[in-house]
Design an enzyme around this catalytic site. Structure first.
Site, mmCIF file in Angstrom:
data_model
loop_
_atom_site.group_PDB
_atom_site.id
_atom_site.type_symbol
_atom_site.label_atom_id
_atom_site.label_comp_id
_atom_site.label_asym_id
_atom_site.label_seq_id
_atom_site.Cartn_x
_atom_site.Cartn_y
_atom_site.Cartn_z
ATOM 1 N N CYS A 64 0.800 -1.229 0.000
ATOM 2 C CA CYS A 64 0.000 0.000 0.000
ATOM 3 C C CYS A 64 0.833 1.279 0.000
ATOM 4 C CB CYS A 64 -0.952 0.001 1.189
ATOM 5 S SG CYS A 64 -2.213 -1.285 1.112
ATOM 6 N N HIS B 25 -2.608 6.412 2.619
ATOM 7 C CA HIS B 25 -1.592 5.778 3.467
ATOM 8 C C HIS B 25 -0.302 6.599 3.528
ATOM 9 C CE1 HIS B 25 -0.333 1.610 5.178
ATOM 10 N NE2 HIS B 25 0.123 2.611 5.900
ATOM 11 N N HIS C 42 -2.177 -1.914 -6.001
ATOM 12 C CA HIS C 42 -1.520 -3.205 -6.230
ATOM 13 C C HIS C 42 -2.628 -4.244 -6.320
ATOM 14 C CE1 HIS C 42 -2.426 -4.099 -2.061
ATOM 15 N NE2 HIS C 42 -1.876 -2.938 -1.734
#
Length: 503
Positions: free
Chosen positions: A53, A103, A291
Protein backbone atom coordinates in the site's frame (compact mmCIF):
# COMPACT_ATOMS: atom_id res chain seq x y z
CA UNK A 1 -13.39 21.12 -21.87
CA UNK A 2 -10.65 23.71 -21.26
CA UNK A 3 -6.90 23.22 -21.46
CA UNK A 4 -7.05 22.83 -17.68
CA UNK A 5 -9.58 19.97 -17.44
CA UNK A 6 -11.14 18.86 -14.21
CA UNK A 7 -9.72 15.51 -13.06
CA UNK A 8 -11.48 12.74 -11.13
CA UNK A 9 -9.25 9.93 -9.87
CA UNK A 10 -11.02 6.79 -8.68
CA UNK A 11 -8.58 4.59 -6.76
CA UNK A 12 -9.27 1.20 -5.23
CA UNK A 13 -7.12 -1.02 -3.05
CA UNK A 14 -5.66 -4.42 -3.85
CA UNK A 15 -7.55 -5.00 -7.12
CA UNK A 16 -6.03 -7.83 -9.15
CA UNK A 17 -5.32 -6.54 -12.66
CA UNK A 18 -5.76 -9.95 -14.27
CA UNK A 19 -9.49 -9.49 -13.60
CA UNK A 20 -9.38 -6.43 -15.88
CA UNK A 21 -7.97 -7.80 -19.14
CA UNK A 22 -9.88 -5.15 -21.10
CA UNK A 23 -11.96 -3.44 -18.45
CA UNK A 24 -13.76 -5.71 -15.99
CA UNK A 25 -13.94 -9.38 -16.97
CA UNK A 26 -17.24 -10.27 -18.61
CA UNK A 27 -18.40 -12.36 -15.65
CA UNK A 28 -17.89 -9.58 -13.08
CA UNK A 29 -21.06 -7.72 -12.09
CA UNK A 30 -19.64 -4.25 -12.65
CA UNK A 31 -21.89 -2.33 -15.06
CA UNK A 32 -20.55 1.11 -14.14
CA UNK A 33 -16.91 0.15 -14.57
CA UNK A 34 -17.77 -1.62 -17.84
CA UNK A 35 -19.43 1.56 -19.09
CA UNK A 36 -16.38 3.56 -18.05
CA UNK A 37 -14.12 1.07 -19.85
CA UNK A 38 -16.02 1.57 -23.10
CA UNK A 39 -14.99 5.23 -23.16
CA UNK A 40 -11.47 4.78 -21.77
CA UNK A 41 -7.99 3.87 -22.86
CA UNK A 42 -7.51 0.53 -21.11
CA UNK A 43 -3.91 -0.31 -20.21
CA UNK A 44 -4.15 -4.09 -19.93
CA UNK A 45 -0.63 -4.65 -18.55
CA UNK A 46 -0.22 -2.03 -15.86
CA UNK A 47 2.08 -2.70 -12.90
CA UNK A 48 2.42 -1.12 -9.50
CA UNK A 49 5.63 0.63 -8.51
CA UNK A 50 5.69 -1.64 -5.45
CA UNK A 51 3.18 -4.35 -4.42
CA UNK A 52 2.26 -2.87 -1.02
CA UNK A 53 0.00 0.00 0.00
CA UNK A 54 2.22 2.85 1.21
CA UNK A 55 5.16 2.35 -1.18
CA UNK A 56 2.82 1.69 -4.11
CA UNK A 57 0.79 4.82 -3.40
CA UNK A 58 3.82 7.06 -2.85
CA UNK A 59 5.16 5.87 -6.20
CA UNK A 60 1.77 6.47 -7.86
CA UNK A 61 1.58 10.01 -6.48
CA UNK A 62 5.17 11.02 -7.20
CA UNK A 63 6.11 9.10 -10.34
CA UNK A 64 9.12 7.69 -8.49
CA UNK A 65 10.07 4.18 -7.42
CA UNK A 66 10.48 3.34 -3.70
CA UNK A 67 14.26 3.58 -3.65
CA UNK A 68 13.89 7.22 -4.75
CA UNK A 69 10.93 8.10 -2.49
CA UNK A 70 12.42 6.09 0.41
CA UNK A 71 8.91 4.79 1.11
CA UNK A 72 10.10 1.21 1.34
CA UNK A 73 7.26 -0.22 3.43
CA UNK A 74 3.99 0.60 5.19
CA UNK A 75 5.73 2.60 7.93
CA UNK A 76 8.27 4.62 5.95
CA UNK A 77 7.83 8.38 5.90
CA UNK A 78 6.77 10.05 2.66
CA UNK A 79 8.77 13.25 2.99
CA UNK A 80 7.26 16.66 2.28
CA UNK A 81 9.87 17.72 -0.29
CA UNK A 82 8.81 15.15 -2.90
CA UNK A 83 6.38 16.71 -5.42
CA UNK A 84 3.22 14.73 -6.10
CA UNK A 85 0.62 15.19 -8.81
CA UNK A 86 -1.35 17.16 -6.23
CA UNK A 87 1.57 19.60 -5.88
CA UNK A 88 2.01 19.95 -9.63
CA UNK A 89 -1.69 20.56 -10.22
CA UNK A 90 -2.13 22.88 -7.26
CA UNK A 91 0.90 24.92 -8.30
CA UNK A 92 -0.74 25.34 -11.72
CA UNK A 93 -3.94 26.69 -10.18
CA UNK A 94 -6.00 23.59 -9.40
CA UNK A 95 -7.92 22.98 -6.21
CA UNK A 96 -6.93 19.50 -5.03
CA UNK A 97 -9.04 17.31 -2.76
CA UNK A 98 -8.70 13.79 -1.35
CA UNK A 99 -11.57 11.69 -0.04
CA UNK A 100 -10.27 8.42 1.37
CA UNK A 101 -7.11 6.44 1.74
CA UNK A 102 -3.59 7.31 0.60
CA UNK A 103 -1.59 5.78 3.47
CA UNK A 104 0.70 8.74 4.06
CA UNK A 105 3.21 7.98 6.81
CA UNK A 106 4.68 10.93 8.71
CA UNK A 107 3.48 14.31 9.97
CA UNK A 108 2.66 15.60 6.45
CA UNK A 109 -0.82 14.23 5.80
CA UNK A 110 -1.59 16.38 2.75
CA UNK A 111 1.27 16.05 0.23
CA UNK A 112 -0.16 18.71 -2.03
CA UNK A 113 -3.85 18.17 -1.33
CA UNK A 114 -5.49 21.41 -0.29
CA UNK A 115 -8.29 19.53 1.42
CA UNK A 116 -8.88 16.07 2.86
CA UNK A 117 -12.46 15.04 3.50
CA UNK A 118 -11.78 11.94 5.63
CA UNK A 119 -9.06 10.57 7.83
CA UNK A 120 -7.04 7.59 6.61
CA UNK A 121 -7.94 4.03 7.45
CA UNK A 122 -4.35 3.11 8.38
CA UNK A 123 -1.97 4.59 10.99
CA UNK A 124 0.45 7.34 10.02
CA UNK A 125 3.29 6.50 12.41
CA UNK A 126 6.31 4.16 12.28
CA UNK A 127 4.70 1.28 14.18
CA UNK A 128 4.56 -1.08 11.20
CA UNK A 129 8.29 -0.94 10.45
CA UNK A 130 9.87 -4.27 9.36
CA UNK A 131 13.29 -5.19 10.74
CA UNK A 132 15.87 -6.84 8.50
CA UNK A 133 18.03 -7.38 11.61
CA UNK A 134 15.56 -10.09 12.70
CA UNK A 135 14.98 -12.27 9.63
CA UNK A 136 11.90 -14.43 9.86
CA UNK A 137 10.47 -12.70 12.93
CA UNK A 138 6.72 -12.06 12.69
CA UNK A 139 5.24 -8.89 14.14
CA UNK A 140 1.95 -10.53 14.98
CA UNK A 141 -0.11 -7.46 15.84
CA UNK A 142 0.17 -5.97 12.36
CA UNK A 143 1.48 -8.54 9.88
CA UNK A 144 -1.10 -10.15 7.64
CA UNK A 145 -2.18 -13.64 8.56
CA UNK A 146 -4.46 -16.12 6.87
CA UNK A 147 -7.31 -15.43 9.29
CA UNK A 148 -8.66 -13.19 6.54
CA UNK A 149 -9.13 -16.35 4.47
CA UNK A 150 -10.56 -18.63 7.15
CA UNK A 151 -12.87 -15.81 8.29
CA UNK A 152 -14.33 -14.99 4.87
CA UNK A 153 -18.06 -14.45 4.72
CA UNK A 154 -21.00 -12.05 4.89
CA UNK A 155 -21.58 -8.99 7.07
CA UNK A 156 -23.79 -5.95 6.80
CA UNK A 157 -21.15 -3.60 8.22
CA UNK A 158 -17.42 -3.85 8.84
CA UNK A 159 -14.62 -1.44 9.61
CA UNK A 160 -13.80 -1.19 5.91
CA UNK A 161 -17.40 -0.82 4.74
CA UNK A 162 -17.90 1.98 7.25
CA UNK A 163 -14.83 3.69 5.82
CA UNK A 164 -15.73 3.32 2.15
CA UNK A 165 -19.34 4.36 2.74
CA UNK A 166 -17.92 7.56 4.25
CA UNK A 167 -15.45 8.04 1.40
CA UNK A 168 -18.20 7.80 -1.21
CA UNK A 169 -20.60 10.06 0.70
CA UNK A 170 -17.98 12.80 1.08
CA UNK A 171 -16.97 12.50 -2.57
CA UNK A 172 -20.57 12.95 -3.71
CA UNK A 173 -21.02 15.96 -1.43
CA UNK A 174 -17.81 17.47 -2.80
CA UNK A 175 -19.01 17.06 -6.39
CA UNK A 176 -22.23 18.84 -5.43
CA UNK A 177 -20.16 21.64 -3.87
CA UNK A 178 -18.01 21.92 -6.99
CA UNK A 179 -21.13 22.28 -9.13
CA UNK A 180 -22.18 25.41 -7.26
CA UNK A 181 -19.36 27.35 -8.89
CA UNK A 182 -18.04 29.08 -5.78
CA UNK A 183 -14.45 28.39 -6.88
CA UNK A 184 -13.48 29.22 -10.44
CA UNK A 185 -10.36 27.03 -10.41
CA UNK A 186 -10.23 23.69 -12.19
CA UNK A 187 -10.35 20.82 -9.75
CA UNK A 188 -8.76 17.48 -9.09
CA UNK A 189 -10.75 15.17 -6.82
CA UNK A 190 -9.13 11.90 -5.74
CA UNK A 191 -11.55 9.32 -4.32
CA UNK A 192 -9.67 6.40 -2.81
CA UNK A 193 -11.40 3.32 -1.43
CA UNK A 194 -10.00 0.54 0.75
CA UNK A 195 -11.99 -2.32 -0.87
CA UNK A 196 -11.60 -4.99 -2.20
CA UNK A 197 -8.64 -5.28 0.22
CA UNK A 198 -9.04 -8.13 2.69
CA UNK A 199 -10.61 -9.11 5.10
CA UNK A 200 -12.76 -10.99 2.61
CA UNK A 201 -16.16 -9.93 3.94
CA UNK A 202 -19.02 -8.57 1.81
CA UNK A 203 -22.63 -7.44 2.12
CA UNK A 204 -25.22 -10.07 1.30
CA UNK A 205 -26.61 -8.21 -1.75
CA UNK A 206 -23.20 -8.38 -3.44
CA UNK A 207 -22.22 -11.80 -2.10
CA UNK A 208 -25.29 -13.39 -3.68
CA UNK A 209 -24.27 -12.14 -7.14
CA UNK A 210 -21.45 -14.70 -7.18
CA UNK A 211 -23.19 -17.70 -5.58
CA UNK A 212 -22.82 -19.75 -8.77
CA UNK A 213 -19.66 -18.10 -10.09
CA UNK A 214 -17.36 -20.30 -12.19
CA UNK A 215 -14.24 -18.52 -10.93
CA UNK A 216 -14.26 -19.34 -7.22
CA UNK A 217 -11.23 -21.63 -7.58
CA UNK A 218 -7.92 -20.12 -8.77
CA UNK A 219 -6.66 -21.25 -12.17
CA UNK A 220 -3.23 -21.76 -10.58
CA UNK A 221 -3.84 -23.99 -7.55
CA UNK A 222 -1.83 -24.06 -4.33
CA UNK A 223 1.66 -25.52 -4.41
CA UNK A 224 3.31 -27.40 -1.55
CA UNK A 225 5.42 -25.08 0.57
CA UNK A 226 8.63 -26.85 -0.51
CA UNK A 227 7.89 -26.20 -4.21
CA UNK A 228 7.47 -22.44 -3.82
CA UNK A 229 10.26 -20.01 -4.67
CA UNK A 230 12.19 -18.62 -1.66
CA UNK A 231 10.36 -15.29 -1.52
CA UNK A 232 6.96 -16.98 -1.68
CA UNK A 233 8.03 -19.22 1.22
CA UNK A 234 8.96 -16.11 3.18
CA UNK A 235 5.52 -14.67 2.46
CA UNK A 236 3.88 -17.87 3.67
CA UNK A 237 5.92 -17.63 6.87
CA UNK A 238 5.03 -13.96 7.28
CA UNK A 239 1.36 -14.90 6.90
CA UNK A 240 1.75 -17.48 9.69
CA UNK A 241 0.53 -20.23 7.37
CA UNK A 242 1.25 -23.15 9.74
CA UNK A 243 -1.47 -21.95 12.14
CA UNK A 244 -4.23 -22.15 9.53
CA UNK A 245 -5.77 -25.06 7.66
CA UNK A 246 -6.95 -23.46 4.42
CA UNK A 247 -9.73 -25.54 2.92
CA UNK A 248 -11.18 -25.45 -0.57
CA UNK A 249 -14.30 -23.86 0.93
CA UNK A 250 -12.18 -21.12 2.56
CA UNK A 251 -10.65 -20.33 -0.82
CA UNK A 252 -14.01 -20.21 -2.57
CA UNK A 253 -15.60 -18.02 0.10
CA UNK A 254 -12.66 -15.62 0.11
CA UNK A 255 -12.77 -15.20 -3.64
CA UNK A 256 -16.56 -14.84 -3.59
CA UNK A 257 -16.32 -12.02 -1.05
CA UNK A 258 -13.54 -10.38 -3.06
CA UNK A 259 -15.60 -10.43 -6.26
CA UNK A 260 -18.61 -9.20 -4.29
CA UNK A 261 -16.62 -6.23 -3.08
CA UNK A 262 -15.73 -5.33 -6.67
CA UNK A 263 -19.48 -5.05 -7.25
CA UNK A 264 -19.82 -3.00 -4.06
CA UNK A 265 -17.19 -0.61 -5.41
CA UNK A 266 -18.90 -0.54 -8.78
CA UNK A 267 -22.02 0.83 -7.07
CA UNK A 268 -19.93 3.51 -5.35
CA UNK A 269 -18.24 4.46 -8.62
CA UNK A 270 -21.65 4.60 -10.31
CA UNK A 271 -23.00 6.92 -7.64
CA UNK A 272 -20.05 9.28 -8.05
CA UNK A 273 -20.17 9.31 -11.85
CA UNK A 274 -23.93 9.79 -11.81
CA UNK A 275 -23.56 12.82 -9.54
CA UNK A 276 -20.92 14.24 -11.86
CA UNK A 277 -23.27 13.85 -14.84
CA UNK A 278 -26.34 15.24 -13.07
CA UNK A 279 -24.39 18.34 -12.01
CA UNK A 280 -23.36 18.85 -15.65
CA UNK A 281 -19.63 18.75 -14.95
CA UNK A 282 -16.95 17.25 -17.14
CA UNK A 283 -13.72 15.66 -16.00
CA UNK A 284 -10.88 13.45 -17.09
CA UNK A 285 -11.50 10.16 -15.26
CA UNK A 286 -8.73 7.84 -14.09
CA UNK A 287 -9.48 4.43 -12.55
CA UNK A 288 -6.57 2.64 -10.91
CA UNK A 289 -5.49 0.39 -8.04
CA UNK A 290 -2.38 0.52 -5.87
CA UNK A 291 -1.52 -3.20 -6.23
CA UNK A 292 -3.26 -6.54 -6.66
CA UNK A 293 -4.12 -9.68 -4.66
CA UNK A 294 -2.94 -13.24 -5.33
CA UNK A 295 -6.36 -14.64 -4.30
CA UNK A 296 -5.01 -18.10 -3.57
CA UNK A 297 -3.00 -18.56 -6.77
CA UNK A 298 -0.06 -20.87 -5.95
CA UNK A 299 -1.45 -20.85 -2.40
CA UNK A 300 -0.47 -17.18 -1.95
CA UNK A 301 -2.75 -14.42 -0.68
CA UNK A 302 -2.68 -10.64 -0.51
CA UNK A 303 0.23 -8.91 -2.28
CA UNK A 304 3.99 -8.40 -1.59
CA UNK A 305 4.93 -10.49 -4.64
CA UNK A 306 5.93 -9.78 -8.23
CA UNK A 307 3.58 -12.44 -9.56
CA UNK A 308 0.86 -11.09 -11.84
CA UNK A 309 -1.99 -11.29 -9.35
CA UNK A 310 -0.10 -9.12 -6.87
CA UNK A 311 1.83 -6.72 -9.11
CA UNK A 312 -0.58 -6.12 -11.99
CA UNK A 313 -3.41 -3.60 -11.61
CA UNK A 314 -6.19 -2.06 -13.70
CA UNK A 315 -5.65 1.37 -15.25
CA UNK A 316 -8.28 3.13 -17.37
CA UNK A 317 -8.21 6.76 -18.51
CA UNK A 318 -11.18 8.53 -20.11
CA UNK A 319 -10.23 11.92 -21.53
CA UNK A 320 -11.11 14.13 -24.50
CA UNK A 321 -8.79 13.49 -27.41
CA UNK A 322 -7.95 9.94 -26.32
CA UNK A 323 -9.51 7.25 -28.48
CA UNK A 324 -11.00 4.45 -26.38
CA UNK A 325 -8.87 1.36 -26.97
CA UNK A 326 -6.98 -1.47 -25.34
CA UNK A 327 -3.20 -1.09 -25.06
CA UNK A 328 -1.13 -4.18 -24.23
CA UNK A 329 2.26 -2.47 -23.89
CA UNK A 330 3.44 -2.81 -20.26
CA UNK A 331 3.13 0.44 -18.27
CA UNK A 332 3.27 1.46 -14.62
CA UNK A 333 1.26 3.35 -12.04
CA UNK A 334 4.30 5.63 -11.72
CA UNK A 335 3.36 6.90 -15.19
CA UNK A 336 0.16 8.41 -13.79
CA UNK A 337 1.66 11.64 -12.44
CA UNK A 338 3.44 12.56 -15.70
CA UNK A 339 0.27 11.66 -17.59
CA UNK A 340 -1.94 13.89 -15.42
CA UNK A 341 0.48 16.76 -15.85
CA UNK A 342 0.56 16.16 -19.60
CA UNK A 343 -3.25 16.19 -19.75
CA UNK A 344 -3.30 19.50 -17.85
CA UNK A 345 -0.50 21.06 -19.90
CA UNK A 346 1.83 21.25 -16.90
CA UNK A 347 5.59 20.91 -17.33
CA UNK A 348 7.50 18.60 -14.97
CA UNK A 349 10.80 19.64 -16.47
CA UNK A 350 12.18 20.93 -13.17
CA UNK A 351 11.91 17.49 -11.55
CA UNK A 352 12.03 15.14 -14.55
CA UNK A 353 15.67 14.09 -13.91
CA UNK A 354 14.41 12.55 -10.66
CA UNK A 355 11.18 11.06 -12.01
CA UNK A 356 10.97 7.40 -13.01
CA UNK A 357 7.62 7.53 -14.82
CA UNK A 358 6.70 8.89 -18.24
CA UNK A 359 3.49 10.22 -19.76
CA UNK A 360 1.18 7.66 -21.30
CA UNK A 361 -0.30 10.11 -23.81
CA UNK A 362 2.24 9.40 -26.58
CA UNK A 363 1.58 5.66 -26.23
CA UNK A 364 -2.19 6.26 -26.27
CA UNK A 365 -1.75 8.28 -29.47
CA UNK A 366 0.26 5.62 -31.27
CA UNK A 367 3.91 6.27 -30.39
CA UNK A 368 5.62 2.96 -29.51
CA UNK A 369 7.15 2.60 -26.06
CA UNK A 370 10.13 0.31 -25.47
CA UNK A 371 11.30 1.19 -21.95
CA UNK A 372 10.79 -1.71 -19.52
CA UNK A 373 8.56 -1.37 -16.47
CA UNK A 374 10.43 -1.50 -13.15
CA UNK A 375 9.05 -2.67 -9.80
CA UNK A 376 10.71 -2.71 -6.37
CA UNK A 377 9.87 -4.37 -3.06
CA UNK A 378 11.63 -4.09 0.31
CA UNK A 379 8.93 -4.57 2.93
CA UNK A 380 7.32 -7.25 5.10
CA UNK A 381 8.10 -10.80 4.04
CA UNK A 382 11.41 -9.74 2.47
CA UNK A 383 14.89 -9.90 3.97
CA UNK A 384 16.62 -7.92 1.22
CA UNK A 385 15.27 -5.72 -1.61
CA UNK A 386 13.70 -7.45 -4.61
CA UNK A 387 13.57 -5.87 -8.08
CA UNK A 388 11.63 -6.71 -11.22
CA UNK A 389 11.60 -5.72 -14.90
CA UNK A 390 8.72 -6.32 -17.32
CA UNK A 391 9.38 -5.83 -21.06
CA UNK A 392 7.45 -7.29 -23.97
CA UNK A 393 6.50 -10.87 -23.17
CA UNK A 394 9.08 -11.27 -20.41
CA UNK A 395 9.25 -10.66 -16.68
CA UNK A 396 12.55 -10.82 -14.78
CA UNK A 397 13.04 -10.74 -11.00
CA UNK A 398 16.19 -10.54 -8.91
CA UNK A 399 17.16 -10.48 -5.25
CA UNK A 400 20.57 -10.92 -3.61
CA UNK A 401 19.17 -13.81 -1.56
CA UNK A 402 17.30 -15.71 -4.28
CA UNK A 403 17.77 -17.35 -7.67
CA UNK A 404 16.70 -15.18 -10.59
CA UNK A 405 13.32 -15.72 -12.20
CA UNK A 406 12.42 -15.26 -15.86
CA UNK A 407 8.88 -15.85 -17.08
CA UNK A 408 7.49 -15.82 -20.60
CA UNK A 409 4.07 -14.32 -19.90
CA UNK A 410 2.82 -14.88 -23.43
CA UNK A 411 3.43 -18.63 -23.35
CA UNK A 412 3.06 -19.05 -19.58
CA UNK A 413 0.62 -16.43 -18.19
CA UNK A 414 0.33 -18.30 -14.86
CA UNK A 415 4.11 -18.05 -14.32
CA UNK A 416 4.61 -21.75 -13.69
CA UNK A 417 7.96 -22.29 -15.49
CA UNK A 418 11.05 -20.29 -14.51
CA UNK A 419 13.12 -19.96 -17.70
CA UNK A 420 16.19 -18.41 -16.05
CA UNK A 421 18.20 -21.62 -16.44
CA UNK A 422 16.92 -22.37 -19.97
CA UNK A 423 19.80 -22.12 -22.51
CA UNK A 424 17.31 -20.93 -25.12
CA UNK A 425 16.68 -17.84 -22.95
CA UNK A 426 20.32 -17.03 -22.19
CA UNK A 427 20.40 -13.95 -24.39
CA UNK A 428 17.14 -12.61 -22.95
CA UNK A 429 18.38 -13.23 -19.41
CA UNK A 430 21.67 -11.47 -20.13
CA UNK A 431 19.83 -8.42 -21.41
CA UNK A 432 17.71 -8.20 -18.28
CA UNK A 433 20.75 -8.69 -16.04
CA UNK A 434 22.52 -5.82 -17.74
CA UNK A 435 19.45 -3.59 -17.44
CA UNK A 436 19.10 -4.47 -13.74
CA UNK A 437 22.78 -3.75 -13.05
CA UNK A 438 22.43 -0.35 -14.69
CA UNK A 439 19.36 0.48 -12.59
CA UNK A 440 20.13 -0.99 -9.18
CA UNK A 441 23.02 -1.43 -6.80
CA UNK A 442 21.33 -4.04 -4.65
CA UNK A 443 23.94 -3.93 -1.89
CA UNK A 444 23.57 -0.16 -1.56
CA UNK A 445 19.78 -0.47 -1.71
CA UNK A 446 19.86 -3.03 1.10
CA UNK A 447 22.03 -0.76 3.25
CA UNK A 448 19.64 2.17 2.72
CA UNK A 449 16.64 0.09 3.77
CA UNK A 450 18.40 -1.18 6.89
CA UNK A 451 19.43 2.34 7.89
CA UNK A 452 15.87 3.59 7.45
CA UNK A 453 14.41 0.73 9.48
CA UNK A 454 16.88 1.15 12.34
CA UNK A 455 16.29 4.90 12.59
CA UNK A 456 12.51 4.49 12.58
CA UNK A 457 12.54 1.87 15.34
CA UNK A 458 14.42 4.31 17.57
CA UNK A 459 12.08 7.19 16.77
CA UNK A 460 8.90 5.14 17.15
CA UNK A 461 9.86 3.71 20.53
CA UNK A 462 10.83 7.18 21.75
CA UNK A 463 7.59 8.82 20.59
CA UNK A 464 5.44 6.11 22.21
CA UNK A 465 7.15 6.67 25.58
CA UNK A 466 5.16 9.30 27.47
CA UNK A 467 2.55 11.54 25.89
CA UNK A 468 1.66 10.42 22.39
CA UNK A 469 0.81 12.92 19.65
CA UNK A 470 -0.63 11.09 16.62
CA UNK A 471 0.13 12.11 13.05
CA UNK A 472 -3.20 10.77 11.78
CA UNK A 473 -5.16 13.30 9.74
CA UNK A 474 -7.98 14.88 11.77
CA UNK A 475 -10.77 16.11 9.45
CA UNK A 476 -12.43 19.15 10.99
CA UNK A 477 -15.75 20.66 9.95
CA UNK A 478 -16.76 24.04 11.31
CA UNK A 479 -20.41 23.60 12.17
CA UNK A 480 -20.84 27.38 12.43
CA UNK A 481 -20.09 27.73 8.72
CA UNK A 482 -22.54 25.03 7.56
CA UNK A 483 -26.17 25.21 6.50
CA UNK A 484 -27.82 28.41 7.86
CA UNK A 485 -26.31 30.71 10.51
CA UNK A 486 -27.14 34.28 11.58
CA UNK A 487 -24.01 35.83 10.09
CA UNK A 488 -25.19 34.66 6.63
CA UNK A 489 -27.64 36.32 4.25
CA UNK A 490 -30.36 33.70 3.75
CA UNK A 491 -31.22 34.89 0.23
CA UNK A 492 -27.61 34.79 -0.93
CA UNK A 493 -27.05 31.46 0.78
CA UNK A 494 -30.02 29.73 -0.81
CA UNK A 495 -29.13 31.05 -4.26
CA UNK A 496 -25.47 30.03 -3.98
CA UNK A 497 -26.21 26.55 -2.66
CA UNK A 498 -28.71 25.69 -5.39
CA UNK A 499 -27.77 23.86 -8.56
CA UNK A 500 -28.92 24.52 -11.18
CA UNK A 501 -29.96 28.02 -10.31
CA UNK A 502 -33.35 29.41 -11.24
CA UNK A 503 -34.80 26.17 -12.62
Amino acid sequence: MTDRPNILILMVDQLNGTLFPDGPADWLHAPNLKALAERSVRFANTYTGSPLCAPGRASFMSGQLPRRTRVYDNAAEFTSDIPTFAHHLRRAGYQTTLSGKMHFVGPDQLHGFEERLTTDIYPADFGWTPDYRKPGERIDWWYHNLGSVTGAGVAEITNQMEYDDEVAFNAVQKIYDLSRGQDARPWCLTVSFTHPHDPYVARRKYWDLYEDCDHLAPADPALPYEELDPHSRRLMDANDYTKFDITEDNVRRSRQAYFANISYLDDKVGEILDTLERTRQEAVIVFVSDHGDMLGAKGLWFKMSFYEGSARVPLMIAAPGLTPQRIDTPVSTIDTTPTLCDLAGISMQEVMPWTDGESLLPLARGTPRTAPVAIEYAAEGSQAPLVCLRAGRWKYTACALDPEQLFDLEADPLETVNRAADPDCAETLAGFRAEARDRWDLAAYDAEVRESQARRWVVYEALRNGDYFPWDFQPLKLASERYMRNHMDLNVLEENKRFPRGE
